[in-house]
Design an enzyme around this catalytic site. Structure first.
Site, PDB file in Angstrom:
ATOM      1  N   HIS A   1       5.113 -32.717  36.209  1.00  0.00           N
ATOM      2  CA  HIS A   1       3.743 -32.338  35.838  1.00  0.00           C
ATOM      3  C   HIS A   1       3.170 -33.305  34.790  1.00  0.00           C
ATOM      4  CE1 HIS A   1       0.912 -28.623  35.703  1.00  0.00           C
ATOM      5  NE2 HIS A   1       0.230 -29.750  35.637  1.00  0.00           N
TER       6      HIS A   1
ATOM      7  N   GLU B   1       7.732 -23.694  36.718  1.00  0.00           N
ATOM      8  CA  GLU B   1       8.067 -24.898  35.963  1.00  0.00           C
ATOM      9  C   GLU B   1       8.810 -24.525  34.688  1.00  0.00           C
ATOM     10  OE1 GLU B   1       4.491 -27.122  35.355  1.00  0.00           O
ATOM     11  OE2 GLU B   1       4.182 -27.494  37.501  1.00  0.00           O
TER      12      GLU B   1
END
Length: 282
Positions: free
Chosen positions: A194, A171
């Protein structure tokens, strides 16, 4: 320095996001919204469904999984779940014997497991092939749980009717452009950055829970929900007790330290002694 996290405060926020994604996937709303923004009017009902009467399979029946099950049942869904621990079902949900059974029976599969060596790529090409044709996969747990390449292939082949993914193996470290994933532009695929626990309510509760844990550690030595210390739960000493003293000693996890401590305290009345370790810290 004892560091704490807050594993439960965002449970409701994650469960609500998953419920929203189930409805969005069932109605292909992600694709319809993108088409409208592109100036395309595409009114269709083919392969769009109500979620009432559909089966939700939950992998991991912890704090998030149980709340998700309750919300799903309130919308008329049938809930089945699998967990490696024997747990009490809530509501009308039903535990099944294996992961494969969840995959084979559910119309929607939602993952809620921790990141461990056992859960890495636990949903891969084999597991995706076991899922019902036209079913949906949701991952709001950890990015390593689902094989992203295998999921993209299953979506593009049409075996899965859609997916919602909130977590990824890698990420970005900051907001902005540059996100890359094989899932980009897959059909009926919802990608979010997220944000499962990113609500005002969850962030407030996280602040309270972590601050409470840190205060309890300072006052009593309890280290429940610590990420770098062994978890010890110690009762508080009553304020009226003026004769009891608690000693909390943090040291390197090497042989001989407890012997030295016991030698120092040998002449005193030690009511209870608790020792635990995590990695290099004891």
């Amino acid at each position: 320095i004892c560091v704490f996290n807050s594993p439960f405060s965002n449970s409701r926020s994650v469960a609500e996001l998953v419920i929203a994604e189930i409805i969005l996937l069932a109605r292909q709303l992600g694709d319809r919204s993108r088409e409208m923004h592109d100036g395309v009017w595409n009114k269709v009902s083919n392969n769009c469904y109500e979620i009432r009467g559909k089966t939700l399979g939950i992998i991991g029946y912890g704090h998030i999984g149980t709340q998700l099950g309750v919300l799903a049942e309130s919308l008329g869904m049938h809930v089945i779940w699998y967990d490696i621990l024997p747990l009490m079902p809530i509501g009308m949900s039903t535990a099944v014997e294996s992961l494969d059974e969840v995959l084979a029976e559910a119309d929607f599969v939602s993952c809620h497991v921790p990141e461990t060596p056992e859960t890495k790529n636990m949903i891969g090409a084999r597991e995706l092939a076991l899922m019902k044709p036209g079913s949906y996969l949701i991952n709001a747990s950890r990015g390593t749980v689902v094989d992203i390449d295998a999921l993209a292939a299953s979506l593009k082949s049409g075996h899965l009717a859609g997916a919602a993914v909130d977590v990824y193996p890698k990420e970005p470290l900051a907001n902005g452009p540059g996100f890359e994933s094989p899932l980009r532009n897959c059909p009926n695929t919802l990608l979010t950055p997220h944000i499962g626990g990113s609500t005002e309510e969850a962030q407030r509760m996280i602040g309270i829970e972590v601050a409470t844990a840190a205060t309890k550690f300072v006052n009593t030595g309890a280290s429940i929900n610590a990420v770098n210390f062994a978890e010890c739960d110690l009762r508080a000493i009553p304020s009226t007790d003026r004769t009891t003293v608690r000693i909390v000693n943090v040291h390197q996890n090497v042989p001989g330290v407890l012997r030295q401590i016991n030698n120092i305290l040998a002449d005193y009345n030690v009511n209870k002694q608790i020792s635990d370790s995590k990695g290099d810290v004891a």
